[in-house]
Motif scaffolding. Structure first.
Motif, PDB file in Angstrom:
ATOM      1  N   GLN A  79       0.790  -1.228   0.000  1.00  0.00           N
ATOM      2  CA  GLN A  79       0.000   0.000   0.000  1.00  0.00           C
ATOM      3  C   GLN A  79       0.825   1.282   0.000  1.00  0.00           C
ATOM      4  N   GLY A  80       2.105   1.165   0.281  1.00  0.00           N
ATOM      5  CA  GLY A  80       2.956   2.344   0.269  1.00  0.00           C
ATOM      6  C   GLY A  80       3.731   2.504  -1.028  1.00  0.00           C
ATOM      7  N   SER A  81       3.205   1.947  -2.105  1.00  0.00           N
ATOM      8  CA  SER A  81       3.914   2.003  -3.387  1.00  0.00           C
ATOM      9  C   SER A  81       2.924   2.072  -4.539  1.00  0.00           C
ATOM     10  N   ILE A  82       3.290   2.766  -5.597  1.00  0.00           N
ATOM     11  CA  ILE A  82       2.474   2.816  -6.810  1.00  0.00           C
ATOM     12  C   ILE A  82       2.339   1.432  -7.438  1.00  0.00           C
ATOM     13  N   ASP A  83       3.288   0.555  -7.121  1.00  0.00           N
ATOM     14  CA  ASP A  83       3.254  -0.808  -7.646  1.00  0.00           C
ATOM     15  C   ASP A  83       1.966  -1.537  -7.275  1.00  0.00           C
ATOM     16  N   ASP A  84       1.353  -1.160  -6.161  1.00  0.00           N
ATOM     17  CA  ASP A  84       0.127  -1.798  -5.697  1.00  0.00           C
ATOM     18  C   ASP A  84      -0.966  -1.677  -6.754  1.00  0.00           C
ATOM     19  N   THR A  85      -1.156  -0.470  -7.274  1.00  0.00           N
ATOM     20  CA  THR A  85      -2.161  -0.229  -8.313  1.00  0.00           C
ATOM     21  C   THR A  85      -1.807  -0.959  -9.597  1.00  0.00           C
ATOM     22  N   ILE A  86      -0.524  -0.944  -9.953  1.00  0.00           N
ATOM     23  CA  ILE A  86      -0.080  -1.605 -11.191  1.00  0.00           C
ATOM     24  C   ILE A  86      -0.331  -3.104 -11.115  1.00  0.00           C
ATOM     25  N   ARG A  87      -0.060  -3.700  -9.958  1.00  0.00           N
ATOM     26  CA  ARG A  87      -0.244  -5.149  -9.782  1.00  0.00           C
ATOM     27  C   ARG A  87      -1.695  -5.556 -10.045  1.00  0.00           C
ATOM     28  N   HIS A  88      -2.641  -4.828  -9.448  1.00  0.00           N
ATOM     29  CA  HIS A  88      -4.055  -5.163  -9.633  1.00  0.00           C
ATOM     30  C   HIS A  88      -4.502  -4.930 -11.075  1.00  0.00           C
ATOM     31  N   THR A  89      -3.924  -3.908 -11.708  1.00  0.00           N
ATOM     32  CA  THR A  89      -4.254  -3.629 -13.104  1.00  0.00           C
ATOM     33  C   THR A  89      -3.803  -4.773 -14.009  1.00  0.00           C
ATOM     34  N   ILE A  90      -2.592  -5.265 -13.784  1.00  0.00           N
ATOM     35  CA  ILE A  90      -2.095  -6.386 -14.580  1.00  0.00           C
ATOM     36  C   ILE A  90      -2.969  -7.623 -14.372  1.00  0.00           C
ATOM     37  N   SER A  91      -3.448  -7.811 -13.153  1.00  0.00           N
ATOM     38  CA  SER A  91      -4.358  -8.941 -12.890  1.00  0.00           C
ATOM     39  C   SER A  91      -5.599  -8.869 -13.768  1.00  0.00           C
ATOM     40  N   LYS A  92      -6.126  -7.661 -13.964  1.00  0.00           N
ATOM     41  CA  LYS A  92      -7.318  -7.502 -14.806  1.00  0.00           C
ATOM     42  C   LYS A  92      -7.021  -7.747 -16.290  1.00  0.00           C
ATOM     43  N   PHE A 134       8.855   5.223  -1.918  1.00  0.00           N
ATOM     44  CA  PHE A 134       7.543   4.844  -1.391  1.00  0.00           C
ATOM     45  C   PHE A 134       6.593   6.025  -1.504  1.00  0.00           C
ATOM     46  N   LEU A 135       5.331   5.789  -1.198  1.00  0.00           N
ATOM     47  CA  LEU A 135       4.321   6.844  -1.189  1.00  0.00           C
ATOM     48  C   LEU A 135       3.865   7.094   0.244  1.00  0.00           C
ATOM     49  N   ASP A 136       4.077   8.303   0.730  1.00  0.00           N
ATOM     50  CA  ASP A 136       3.640   8.664   2.085  1.00  0.00           C
ATOM     51  C   ASP A 136       3.521  10.186   2.150  1.00  0.00           C
ATOM     52  N   ASN A 137       2.353  10.664   2.575  1.00  0.00           N
ATOM     53  CA  ASN A 137       2.126  12.106   2.630  1.00  0.00           C
ATOM     54  C   ASN A 137       2.823  12.785   3.806  1.00  0.00           C
ATOM     55  N   LYS A 138       3.286  11.993   4.777  1.00  0.00           N
ATOM     56  CA  LYS A 138       3.827  12.576   6.004  1.00  0.00           C
ATOM     57  C   LYS A 138       5.345  12.691   6.024  1.00  0.00           C
ATOM     58  N   VAL A 139       6.017  11.908   5.213  1.00  0.00           N
ATOM     59  CA  VAL A 139       7.481  11.934   5.222  1.00  0.00           C
ATOM     60  C   VAL A 139       8.007  11.773   3.801  1.00  0.00           C
ATOM     61  N   SER A 140       9.080  12.491   3.476  1.00  0.00           N
ATOM     62  CA  SER A 140       9.659  12.402   2.136  1.00  0.00           C
ATOM     63  C   SER A 140      10.631  11.237   2.045  1.00  0.00           C
ATOM     64  N   VAL A 141      10.893  10.803   0.831  1.00  0.00           N
ATOM     65  CA  VAL A 141      11.859   9.722   0.596  1.00  0.00           C
ATOM     66  C   VAL A 141      13.247  10.149   1.089  1.00  0.00           C
ATOM     67  N   LYS A 142      13.607  11.398   0.844  1.00  0.00           N
ATOM     68  CA  LYS A 142      14.912  11.909   1.269  1.00  0.00           C
ATOM     69  C   LYS A 142      15.063  11.869   2.783  1.00  0.00           C
ATOM     70  N   THR A 143      14.034  12.316   3.514  1.00  0.00           N
ATOM     71  CA  THR A 143      14.084  12.316   4.981  1.00  0.00           C
ATOM     72  C   THR A 143      14.162  10.898   5.523  1.00  0.00           C
ATOM     73  N   ALA A 144      13.354  10.001   4.961  1.00  0.00           N
ATOM     74  CA  ALA A 144      13.345   8.616   5.431  1.00  0.00           C
ATOM     75  C   ALA A 144      14.690   7.943   5.202  1.00  0.00           C
ATOM     76  N   THR A 145      15.295   8.191   4.035  1.00  0.00           N
ATOM     77  CA  THR A 145      16.608   7.608   3.738  1.00  0.00           C
ATOM     78  C   THR A 145      17.659   8.156   4.699  1.00  0.00           C
ATOM     79  N   ARG A 146      17.620   9.456   4.929  1.00  0.00           N
ATOM     80  CA  ARG A 146      18.555  10.079   5.863  1.00  0.00           C
ATOM     81  C   ARG A 146      18.402   9.484   7.269  1.00  0.00           C
ATOM     82  N   ASN A 147      17.178   9.272   7.710  1.00  0.00           N
ATOM     83  CA  ASN A 147      16.934   8.698   9.034  1.00  0.00           C
ATOM     84  C   ASN A 147      17.448   7.263   9.132  1.00  0.00           C
TER      85      ASN A 147
END
Length: 387
Positions: A133-146, A214-227
């Protein structure tokens, strides 16, 4: 009887690692003619030119289709998808496959699924029904299933989800996970060989690290990687073994930060790709898998190697007790790694079972494909669940 033409697509080190044993099984069939289509990250120098591994393992017949996966900005990704639809679509017009096998959730696979649909090519999809759920891949996976006609899933819950998407239960097969099967079949490299080949010296503690965007409205990829990097520095007498992220949005930022970290910290090693044998051999030796890669969920439990899973990218995936989830804060990551190294936790997971494992996953897929391809299965109807 004329052999059925099967085309298996691999776009990166990740899906190839899962597919390799299945390819071996399918090539043994007297009823199937196998062609491997190599595309996506495999053909990018930036991501390690991993097509060489496929070529070394399987030789012919292999078709290379370059869709220009080099950068991870939006325009570059959209361009790659467009090139994939056009190039693969043209290729399928001439080859007319009886079945196309796609695995997972990458945008490269989505472009190929579109090309296959308009060429009226039957699609078999592997590892559908899962959630990240934290990745755009989630939507792509279900689309490929269809887009797909046959579905090979890893757990009973994922089977239910595919049916929930409107897929006929008769076309959804519970076979287990390819990654957990590979763990049982691989020839592991020993520590001395890896030290010489990778030019490292294993220490008391060794961390295998893969961190994707990843996709998250509360934290950026840069901040998470730094942490994450800040938390890693708190541990002494450690080897940090990084593998580069996939070609997702903002992955360039992660790669740059890993390289900078390696310049400032001793005993840090990074690899564009280790290949399945070296990667899983390192996983077996290492004390913990750190990051948010699916391999920490799907494969590490079979080796009894703890996983520190950071953030929400893998949210929704079924987990074993060897996975320690934490948020993106440096302190929480540090606490999770400490727990993974503790004697108590390692005792607790000694007998842990991988929920994705079933015996003979690849063999089951092969037999089902051989059976189903006796008849045309292109036409599909939406399956309504009765409430």
């Amino acid at each position: 009887m004329k052999k059925k033409k099967i085309y298996i697509v691999t776009g990166s080190r990740a899906d190839y690692g899962l597919l390799s044993n299945l390819i071996t099984q399918l090539r043994k069939s007297k009823k199937l003619e196998i062609t491997i289509v190599v595309t996506g990250q495999h053909l990018s120098k930036k991501y390690g030119n991993t097509y060489k591994e496929v070529k070394k393992d399987f030789h012919k017949p292999i078709k290379f289709i370059d869709i220009k996966v080099n950068n991870s900005d939006i325009n570059s990704i959209l361009k790659s998808i467009s090139i994939g639809i056009t190039k693969v679509g043209k290729y399928f017009i001439s080859k007319k496959p009886d079945l196309l096998i796609l695995l997972g959730d990458r945008y490269e696979m989505l472009s190929i699924a579109v090309a296959a649909l308009f060429n009226k090519v039957t699609i078999a999809h592997i590892h559908g029904g899962e959630l990240t759920q934290g990745s755009i891949d989630d939507t792509i996976r279900h689309t490929i299933s269809k887009f797909s006609n046959l579905h090979f899933v890893a757990t009973a819950q994922y089977k239910k989800r595919i049916i929930q998407l409107g897929e006929n239960p008769d076309k959804v097969f519970l076979v287990g996970g390819l990654g957990s099967e590979n763990i049982k079949n691989i020839n592991y490299l020993d520590k001395k060989y890896l030290e010489k080949d990778l030019k490292i010296k294993f220490k008391k503690n060794n961390f295998l690290i893969t961190f994707n965007s990843f996709l998250d409205n509360k934290v950026s990829v840069k901040t998470a990687t730094r942490n994450m990097l800040k938390a890693l520095k708190k541990f002494k007498d450690v080897n940090y073994i990084f593998t580069f992220p996939n070609s997702d949005l903002e992955s360039n930022e992660i790669i740059s930060m890993i390289i900078n970290f390696s310049k400032k910290n001793k005993n840090t090693y990074y690899f564009k790709s280790l290949g399945i044998q070296k990667y899983l051999s390192c996983m077996k030796i290492c004390n913990v898998v750190v990051g948010n890669s699916s391999s920490g969920i799907l494969e590490a439990p079979s080796l009894k190697t703890p996983t520190v899973n950071i953030g929400n990218r893998q949210d929704g995936r079924i987990r074993s007790k060897s996975i320690i989830d934490c948020n993106y804060s440096s302190l929480d990551i540090q606490k999770a790694i400490k727990k993974s190294l503790s004697k108590k936790f390692n005792e607790e997971i000694k007998n842990v079972k991988n929920p994705y494992y079933q015996k003979n996953t690849s063999l089951k897929i092969k037999k089902i494909i051989e059976n189903k391809l006796k008849n045309k299965i292109m036409i599909k109807k939406f399956y309504d669940i009765r409430f």
